[in-house]
Write a protein that holds these residues in place. Sequence first.
Motif, PDB file in Angstrom:
ATOM      1  N   ASN A   1     -10.439  12.328   5.228  1.00 43.04           N
ATOM      2  CA  ASN A   1     -11.337  11.188   5.387  1.00 43.04           C
ATOM      3  C   ASN A   1     -10.989  10.005   4.499  1.00 43.04           C
ATOM      4  OD1 ASN A   1     -13.396  12.437   7.275  1.00 43.04           O
ATOM      5  ND2 ASN A   1     -13.466  13.903   5.592  1.00 43.04           N
ATOM      6  N   ASN A   2      -9.861  10.134   3.775  1.00 44.46           N
ATOM      7  CA  ASN A   2      -9.413   9.046   2.911  1.00 44.46           C
ATOM      8  C   ASN A   2     -10.497   8.637   1.919  1.00 44.46           C
ATOM      9  OD1 ASN A   2      -7.439   7.226   2.029  1.00 44.46           O
ATOM     10  ND2 ASN A   2      -8.233   5.581   3.314  1.00 44.46           N
ATOM     11  N   TRP A   3     -11.132   9.630   1.305  1.00 43.18           N
ATOM     12  CA  TRP A   3     -12.194   9.356   0.340  1.00 43.18           C
ATOM     13  C   TRP A   3     -11.640   8.702  -0.910  1.00 43.18           C
ATOM     14  CZ3 TRP A   3     -14.992  14.771   0.313  1.00 43.18           C
ATOM     15  CH2 TRP A   3     -15.798  14.873   1.463  1.00 43.18           C
ATOM     16  N   SER A   4     -12.333   7.706  -1.415  1.00 46.65           N
ATOM     17  CA  SER A   4     -12.045   7.179  -2.736  1.00 46.65           C
ATOM     18  C   SER A   4     -12.555   8.187  -3.760  1.00 46.65           C
ATOM     19  CB  SER A   4     -12.764   5.840  -2.934  1.00 46.65           C
ATOM     20  OG  SER A   4     -14.176   6.039  -2.916  1.00 46.65           O
TER      21      SER A   4
ATOM     22  N   LYS B   1      -1.376  14.832  -2.050  1.00 44.31           N
ATOM     23  CA  LYS B   1      -1.641  13.659  -1.225  1.00 44.31           C
ATOM     24  C   LYS B   1      -2.720  12.748  -1.800  1.00 44.31           C
ATOM     25  CE  LYS B   1      -0.286  16.027   3.023  1.00 44.31           C
ATOM     26  NZ  LYS B   1      -0.677  16.411   4.404  1.00 44.31           N
ATOM     27  N   LEU B   2      -3.288  13.130  -2.944  1.00 41.58           N
ATOM     28  CA  LEU B   2      -4.343  12.327  -3.559  1.00 41.58           C
ATOM     29  C   LEU B   2      -3.865  11.730  -4.872  1.00 41.58           C
ATOM     30  CD1 LEU B   2      -7.302  14.788  -2.908  1.00 41.58           C
ATOM     31  CD2 LEU B   2      -6.826  12.671  -1.669  1.00 41.58           C
TER      32      LEU B   2
ATOM     33  N   VAL C   1      -8.591  14.156   1.689  1.00 42.54           N
ATOM     34  CA  VAL C   1      -7.366  13.722   2.366  1.00 42.54           C
ATOM     35  C   VAL C   1      -7.670  13.302   3.803  1.00 42.54           C
ATOM     36  CG1 VAL C   1      -5.097  14.454   3.211  1.00 42.54           C
ATOM     37  CG2 VAL C   1      -5.856  15.136   0.925  1.00 42.54           C
TER      38      VAL C   1
ATOM     39  N   ARG D   1       1.011   4.095  -2.837  1.00 41.09           N
ATOM     40  CA  ARG D   1       0.802   5.493  -2.456  1.00 41.09           C
ATOM     41  C   ARG D   1       1.965   6.355  -2.924  1.00 41.09           C
ATOM     42  NH1 ARG D   1       0.544   4.657   2.514  1.00 41.09           N
ATOM     43  NH2 ARG D   1      -1.643   4.044   2.532  1.00 41.09           N
TER      44      ARG D   1
ATOM     45  N   ASN E   1       0.831  -1.208   0.000  1.00 39.24           N
ATOM     46  CA  ASN E   1       0.000   0.000   0.000  1.00 39.24           C
ATOM     47  C   ASN E   1       0.864   1.255   0.000  1.00 39.24           C
ATOM     48  OD1 ASN E   1      -2.316  -1.545   0.036  1.00 39.24           O
ATOM     49  ND2 ASN E   1      -2.590  -1.421   2.248  1.00 39.24           N
TER      50      ASN E   1
END
Length: 344
Positions: free
Chosen positions: A143-146, A115-116, A141, A27, A23
């Motif tokens: 909420n770590n949204w897809s 960061k995305l 960022v 990233r 992962n």
Amino acid sequence: MADKPSNTKFFSQIVDLLQSARNNIVRTINQTMVQTYFEVGKMIVEEEQKGKDRAEYGKSLLQDLSKTLTREFGKGFSVTNIQQMRNFYLTYQKQQTVSVKSEKTIQQTASVEFKLSWSHYLKLMRIDDENERKFYEIEAVKNNWSVRELERQYDSALYTRLILSRDKNKVKELSEKGLVITKPKDAVKDPYILEFLGLPEHSAYSENQLESGLIDKLEHFLLELGNGFTFVARQKRISFDDKHFWIDLVFYNRILRCFVLIDLKIGELKHQDLGQMQMYVNYYDREIRLEDENKTIGMVLCQNKSESVVEYTLPENNEHIFASRYKTVLPSKEELKLLIKQSE
């Protein structure tokens, strides 16, 4: 012969370690790719500025660059894709930090930290309003949204719902810090968008069916509720004086450090609904809440409400009981503005 000791836990630890490493690699690759695209966009813009006729030169430059990169690296470098890199730089160049070097005050821009993923930024670049775009980037960022969740939050007009239903002085804060929850009202939206249930706006369904749908789609509902919510119970029974009552949904907000009670109502909100929620909140505050926890929040979700009923049913200094509407289809921004204007 004795059984061999189980190594399941040990194996799981190795799997987790390798999965975490993979992962991190993905990233890092994504961030490197995004940063590289930004630099490519920057180089294209700077090269275009050298041309005498910027429009014609820029068009020719992108076409020739596309042919060169496709020949060198294969697919992925069409004129459209390269144009997106150029637009990426033009959109985000303002976020570069400027540092001053030596006494000659030579200004040098440092790299922007992205960061995305590239797919996230392709979506974000389509948002024209800079403050709105910054808000969704920060929230994605945090909420770590897809990409799909980012699209869902944008389509449900989360930013519009927040800026239209909050103090105008805090609008700028949304673009600088995202949604910051410091008091109960910050955790409340009006309306809530529940399109993920798949229920037509005016279909006949019961409160129990609505509740069951929210439980079945709990992950989606938690995302709609916002930051810090965790599920506690469904149809939570409370009893006193040989009487029993059932609270539809109980959550806990880790940021506000308090319980959040939710009752679901079909149709128009009645003053009895608010009175019942006040009773639930009082019970939780006196019987369930710990000394170091904050006061309980109560929310009644309804299809329609009269602001006058809310105003005159609740005390003037109310900060913990709220009535919010819900929509089971995505409203247009115009419909949303009208909905919220009715609450002002």
